[in-house]
Scaffold this motif. Structure first.
Motif, PDB file in Angstrom:
ATOM      1  N   LYS A 182       0.834  -1.214   0.000  1.00  4.28           N
ATOM      2  CA  LYS A 182       0.000   0.000   0.000  1.00  4.28           C
ATOM      3  C   LYS A 182       0.865   1.258   0.000  1.00  4.28           C
ATOM      4  N   TYR A 183       1.949   1.201   0.776  1.00  6.40           N
ATOM      5  CA  TYR A 183       2.858   2.350   0.855  1.00  6.40           C
ATOM      6  C   TYR A 183       3.516   2.602  -0.503  1.00  6.40           C
ATOM      7  N   CYS A 184       3.895   1.528  -1.193  1.00  2.35           N
ATOM      8  CA  CYS A 184       4.520   1.667  -2.513  1.00  2.35           C
ATOM      9  C   CYS A 184       3.533   2.222  -3.538  1.00  2.35           C
ATOM     10  N   GLU A 185       2.290   1.767  -3.463  1.00  2.00           N
ATOM     11  CA  GLU A 185       1.264   2.290  -4.372  1.00  2.00           C
ATOM     12  C   GLU A 185       1.033   3.781  -4.152  1.00  2.00           C
ATOM     13  N   LYS A 186       1.122   4.187  -2.912  1.00  3.67           N
ATOM     14  CA  LYS A 186       0.889   5.589  -2.555  1.00  3.67           C
ATOM     15  C   LYS A 186       2.066   6.487  -2.927  1.00  3.67           C
ATOM     16  N   THR A 187       3.300   5.986  -2.741  1.00  2.00           N
ATOM     17  CA  THR A 187       4.488   6.826  -2.907  1.00  2.00           C
ATOM     18  C   THR A 187       5.211   6.619  -4.236  1.00  2.00           C
ATOM     19  N   GLY A 188       4.927   5.503  -4.927  1.00  2.00           N
ATOM     20  CA  GLY A 188       5.639   5.209  -6.169  1.00  2.00           C
ATOM     21  C   GLY A 188       6.967   4.499  -5.967  1.00  2.00           C
ATOM     22  N   LEU A 189       7.276   4.124  -4.706  1.00  2.00           N
ATOM     23  CA  LEU A 189       8.507   3.379  -4.444  1.00  2.00           C
ATOM     24  C   LEU A 189       8.429   1.987  -5.062  1.00  2.00           C
ATOM     25  N   SER A 190       9.581   1.414  -5.354  1.00  2.00           N
ATOM     26  CA  SER A 190       9.641   0.091  -5.969  1.00  2.00           C
ATOM     27  C   SER A 190       9.430  -0.998  -4.921  1.00  2.00           C
ATOM     28  N   TYR A 191       8.332  -1.735  -5.053  1.00  2.00           N
ATOM     29  CA  TYR A 191       8.067  -2.856  -4.139  1.00  2.00           C
ATOM     30  C   TYR A 191       9.125  -3.946  -4.322  1.00  2.00           C
ATOM     31  N   LYS A 192       9.530  -4.161  -5.570  1.00  2.00           N
ATOM     32  CA  LYS A 192      10.528  -5.192  -5.863  1.00  2.00           C
ATOM     33  C   LYS A 192      11.842  -4.887  -5.147  1.00  2.00           C
ATOM     34  N   TYR A 193      12.239  -3.631  -5.149  1.00  2.00           N
ATOM     35  CA  TYR A 193      13.483  -3.235  -4.475  1.00  2.00           C
ATOM     36  C   TYR A 193      13.376  -3.487  -2.973  1.00  2.00           C
ATOM     37  N   LEU A 194      12.256  -3.099  -2.372  1.00  2.00           N
ATOM     38  CA  LEU A 194      12.079  -3.280  -0.932  1.00  2.00           C
ATOM     39  C   LEU A 194      12.042  -4.757  -0.563  1.00  2.00           C
ATOM     40  N   TYR A 195      11.384  -5.548  -1.398  1.00  2.00           N
ATOM     41  CA  TYR A 195      11.322  -6.985  -1.104  1.00  2.00           C
ATOM     42  C   TYR A 195      12.698  -7.632  -1.270  1.00  2.00           C
ATOM     43  N   ASN A 196      13.506  -7.066  -2.160  1.00  2.00           N
ATOM     44  CA  ASN A 196      14.872  -7.557  -2.327  1.00  2.00           C
ATOM     45  C   ASN A 196      15.684  -7.365  -1.040  1.00  2.00           C
ATOM     46  N   LEU A 197      15.469  -6.245  -0.341  1.00  2.00           N
ATOM     47  CA  LEU A 197      16.140  -6.017   0.940  1.00  2.00           C
ATOM     48  C   LEU A 197      15.760  -7.112   1.939  1.00  2.00           C
ATOM     49  N   PHE A 198      14.485  -7.451   1.934  1.00  2.00           N
ATOM     50  CA  PHE A 198      13.997  -8.514   2.817  1.00  2.00           C
ATOM     51  C   PHE A 198      14.635  -9.849   2.429  1.00  2.00           C
ATOM     52  N   GLY A 199      14.776 -10.077   1.124  1.00  2.00           N
ATOM     53  CA  GLY A 199      15.401 -11.308   0.643  1.00  2.00           C
ATOM     54  C   GLY A 199      16.850 -11.432   1.091  1.00  2.00           C
ATOM     55  N   ILE A 200      17.550 -10.323   1.130  1.00  2.00           N
ATOM     56  CA  ILE A 200      18.942 -10.333   1.609  1.00  2.00           C
ATOM     57  C   ILE A 200      18.980 -10.740   3.082  1.00  2.00           C
ATOM     58  N   LEU A 201      18.064 -10.185   3.860  1.00  2.00           N
ATOM     59  CA  LEU A 201      17.982 -10.569   5.275  1.00  2.00           C
ATOM     60  C   LEU A 201      17.733 -12.072   5.420  1.00  2.00           C
ATOM     61  N   LYS A 202      16.849 -12.600   4.582  1.00  2.00           N
ATOM     62  CA  LYS A 202      16.547 -14.032   4.664  1.00  2.00           C
ATOM     63  C   LYS A 202      17.782 -14.873   4.324  1.00  2.00           C
ATOM     64  N   ASN A 203      18.500 -14.450   3.291  1.00  2.00           N
ATOM     65  CA  ASN A 203      19.705 -15.189   2.904  1.00  2.00           C
ATOM     66  C   ASN A 203      20.775 -15.128   3.990  1.00  2.00           C
ATOM     67  N   LEU A 204      20.853 -14.003   4.693  1.00  2.00           N
ATOM     68  CA  LEU A 204      21.827 -13.867   5.774  1.00  2.00           C
ATOM     69  C   LEU A 204      21.436 -14.682   7.012  1.00  2.00           C
ATOM     70  N   SER A 205      20.151 -15.007   7.142  1.00  2.00           N
ATOM     71  CA  SER A 205      19.643 -15.613   8.384  1.00  2.00           C
ATOM     72  C   SER A 205      19.779 -17.133   8.449  1.00  2.00           C
ATOM     73  N   TYR A 206      20.100 -17.772   7.301  1.00  2.00           N
ATOM     74  CA  TYR A 206      20.091 -19.239   7.226  1.00  2.00           C
ATOM     75  C   TYR A 206      20.856 -19.939   8.342  1.00  2.00           C
ATOM     76  N   LYS A 207      22.016 -19.428   8.663  1.00  2.00           N
ATOM     77  CA  LYS A 207      22.961 -20.189   9.482  1.00  2.00           C
ATOM     78  C   LYS A 207      22.774 -20.000  10.988  1.00  2.00           C
ATOM     79  N   TYR A 208      21.693 -19.362  11.397  1.00  2.00           N
ATOM     80  CA  TYR A 208      21.546 -19.037  12.822  1.00  2.00           C
ATOM     81  C   TYR A 208      20.395 -19.798  13.451  1.00  2.00           C
ATOM     82  N   ASN A 209      20.600 -20.169  14.688  1.00  2.00           N
ATOM     83  CA  ASN A 209      19.575 -20.926  15.419  1.00  2.00           C
ATOM     84  C   ASN A 209      18.709 -20.026  16.277  1.00  2.00           C
ATOM     85  N   THR A 210      19.220 -18.852  16.653  1.00  2.00           N
ATOM     86  CA  THR A 210      18.423 -17.960  17.501  1.00  2.00           C
ATOM     87  C   THR A 210      18.369 -16.563  16.914  1.00  2.00           C
ATOM     88  N   ILE A 211      17.294 -15.864  17.228  1.00  2.00           N
ATOM     89  CA  ILE A 211      17.123 -14.486  16.770  1.00  2.00           C
ATOM     90  C   ILE A 211      18.211 -13.596  17.358  1.00  2.00           C
TER      91      ILE A 211
END
Length: 700
Positions: A495-524
């Motif tokens: 909704k925020y991207c629709e309102k502001t014109g920001l790239s949803y794909k770019y923002l989701y890519n940031l989240f994807g990087i976090l996911k890739n970095l998180s693989y090797k950990y057992n605790t938050i």
């Protein structure tokens, strides 16, 4: 002694016929077209020595301008270390901006007016970024994030370098760019402030309006040399014209139109191509001998760049031996890509510990997984980059707030970051109440005791409390999935991207990087600690480990450097050339965008002396990504004669998957994608890649 015999005997500087022609150029304008690895720095420095020793020009009358500070330091040090022993006085080396600042300083002394330079990162003083943040908020009534601020600064620089007066001609992405630009200029003038781009603007105006100052610099520097001339902008060329004596325009420009990659800053190769429109009767010289790269790299890269139309046609050669063709790799995902890179590094450095390796990427974000893996493998590296805003990006901070609050429901700061994105009917008054809560009080538990809440609100908050408790028990990778699907965090982001014109794909890519970095950990808690450590590595820009000589840099920042081995990562279509360049090309609007991207790819390839690895994962954050069209162009050059007649139903044999039948064939940007049924298991394959790597045989 002959000059060239002198520098050969005394300094071991060997020159070819083309270099000698350029070095001995004396008067009138000259353009030296210098291919990669052709010895341009040698030519520039040797010409200074030639002018001084042979033509009796005083070193102080020779000005050499470079594109950036590092290039200036390197060139100046090389000159002084080589020729300092035989020259009594030193020539003047400067960046273009520093030279313009010198002109402004002279003007200030004459007029008694002093401008404050407002570049820098000091948060306690009023600087460029601070001013622009405030103006953006005043005009758009919303805060600007770091990515948007960097983009705004680039767009302001572009407008000034191009000397634009009408902003309607350019589709600037910053909301209300014209209003912000005008307000920014007005504010600076009222305070006598100037920024980095103003150094060019003010120097140009001073030279134009004050003949005495112009005359002083014309007389002081009758000989001017320009390094990396292809990177100059319109205003920089206009400044050069003001520095030329009408009778003897002794300007000497060294450039390679094929390495013009700063269009976003306002540079254009067209100025070099149309050089006679700027400087009449400009003498043209060529440096076409590549002393850096193997014959394979020179031949393939030279053929590759010929696809561009708007360029000088060059005959690039080398006396170096043939060695290795580029190796093209197609791992299944980003994690496998990193594993491959680590293996390449270890293999190379075990064979030769002094081997010089660069890992290049289009976007700084590509360095995150890389730095994580290099540190884990105790591999020494240095990062050469501009800015990485990942750790402070609001989306990353949001995700961290979810994780931190799950571990500590008294964490008021984290809760306030995400409370409106929880879809739990949390009102402004409820948030204001939270600000008054005592420290170390469980926020959600305390919130349910509010007597004004309706029963359904209490139920939602109790449910929220349970969600965070569940989140705290999960492994980091699963926790990130939980934030996405159970908290439905990305519903609000869409909704925020629709309102502001920001790239949803770019923002989701940031989240994807976090996911890739998180693989090797057992605790938050461990994952959060790791992110903090990675941030400190990026701030330091280096890590001392077992292996040496690993350089991480963007393709843009790699220009001017050279390495034994170059590894180019994340060569997706969406990264290079990128969607904007492709769309513009398809619509027939702007071939230049695509040509600049091809030049950028060419710059990356030509950094290599011996080895090039071109890597494009099949999947990015779980989605199939097309490879860059430039990979296809390289493959075609390497294998022009292989032709295959492929059709649906054809039986093939794959080295890994065995025998299968082609179900479907699809063409995507010169890329042939086939779907193959391997005994009931269907796989998507890149046909050209499989053929080039001898993975397939066919039952024709």
């Amino acid at each position: 002694m002959d000059f060239f015999a002198l520098i050969s005997n005394k300094f071991n500087i060997k020159t070819d016929k083309q270099q000698r022609s350029a070095i001995t150029h004396f008067k009138e304008p000259a353009l030296v077209i210098s291919g990669p690895g052709s010895g341009k720095t040698t030519v520039i420095n040797a010409r200074i020595a030639y002018l001084v020793l042979e033509k009796k020009i005083h070193p102080s009358n020779i000005l050499t301008l470079t594109f950036n500070r590092l290039a200036k330091i390197e060139m100046e040090n090389r000159f002084n270390n080589t020729f300092g022993t035989i020259l009594d006085n030193r020539a003047y080396f400067s960046t273009f901006h520093s030279f313009c600042n010198l002109i402004i300083t002279d003007y200030e002394k004459i007029k008694g007016i002093y401008y404050k330079r407002i570049e820098g990162e000091n948060k306690n003083v009023e600087n460029k970024r601070f001013i622009l943040r405030n103006l953006f908020y005043e005009i758009n009534n919303t805060k600007i994030n770091e990515d948007e601020l960097e983009n705004l600064i680039n767009e302001i620089g572009y407008a000034k370098n191009k000397m634009l007066n009408n902003f309607k001609e350019i589709n600037f992405s910053t909301k209300n760019f014209g209003k912000i630009f005008v307000a920014y200029e007005k504010y600076k003038k009222s305070k006598l402030y100037i920024d980095f781009d103003d150094m060019l603007v003010y120097a140009h105006l001073i030279l134009k309006k004050f003949p005495n100052i112009q005359r002083y610099y014309i007389e002081k520097y009758p000989f001017i040399q320009i390094d990396e001339g292809q990177d100059l902008s319109k205003i920089q060329f206009e400044i050069l014209k003001f520095l030329q004596n009408k009778n003897s325009k002794n300007i000497f420009i060294v450039a390679d139109d094929d390495q013009s990659i700063y269009g976003f800053r306002g540079s254009e190769p067209q100025y070099i191509i149309d050089i006679n429109n700027l400087f009449n009767k400009c003498k043209l010289y060529w440096l076409e001998n590549n002393y850096r790269s193997s014959k394979n790299i020179v031949e393939i890269s030279s053929e590759f760049i010929k696809t561009n139309k708007n360029r000088y046609n060059k005959n690039l050669l080398t006396v170096n031996d043939k060695k290795y063709d580029p190796i093209i790799l197609n791992p299944k995902d980003e994690s496998e890509q990193i594993d491959i890179v680590i293996k390449i590094i270890k293999d190379k450095l075990c064979q030769r510990p002094d081997y010089d390796i660069a890992i290049l990427y289009r976007n700084n974000l590509s360095s995150l997984l890389l730095v994580d893996a290099l540190e884990r493998n105790n591999i020494n590296f240095n990062i050469k980059q501009n800015k990485l805003f990942f750790f402070n990006h609001w989306l990353v901070q949001d995700i961290l707030a979810f994780l931190k609050f799950s571990l500590d429901q008294t964490d008021k700061e984290s809760f306030l970051k995400i409370c409106y994105k929880l879809n739990k009917y949390i009102s402004r008054s409820m948030v204001e109440d939270i600000l008054e809560y005592p420290p170390k009080i469980n926020i959600l538990e305390y919130m349910t005791k509010n007597k004004s809440l309706k029963s359904f609100q209490k139920e939602l908050i109790n449910d929220l409390k349970l969600q965070f408790e569940n989140l705290s028990k999960l492994k980091p990778y699963t926790a990130l999935d939980y934030i996405e699907y159970s908290f439905k965090y990305f519903d609000s982001i869409k909704k925020y991207c629709e309102k502001t014109g920001l790239s949803y794909k770019y923002l989701y890519n940031l989240f994807g990087i976090l996911k890739n970095l998180s693989y090797k950990y057992n605790t938050i808690a461990d994952f959060i600690q790791r992110l903090n450590y990675l941030e400190s590595l990026f701030e330091a820009g280096k890590f001392g480990g077992k292996y040496k000589n690993i350089k991480l840099t963007t393709l843009h920042s790699s220009k001017g450097l050279e390495f034994d081995c170059v590894i180019m990562l994340d060569l997706y279509m969406s990264e290079i050339p990128g969607q904007q360049a492709l769309d513009s090309y398809k619509k027939g609007k702007n071939l230049e965008l695509l040509e600049e991207e091809r030049r950028l790819f060419y710059v990356g390839m030509t950094r290599a002396r011996e080895h090039i690895y071109l890597i494009f994962p099949q999947n990015k954050i779980g989605h199939i990504e097309a490879r860059s069209i430039f990979i296809d162009e390289v493959i075609k050059i390497m294998d022009k004669n292989n032709t295959y007649s492929i059709s649906e139903g054809l039986i093939l044999n794959h080295k890994t998957f065995g025998k299968g039948a082609i179900v479907s064939i699809k063409e995507e940007f010169s890329q042939t994608i086939i779907e193959v049924d391997f005994k009931g298991t269907r796989r998507i394959l890149d046909l050209n890649f499989c053929i080039e790597n001898n993975l397939l045989s066919f039952d024709f």
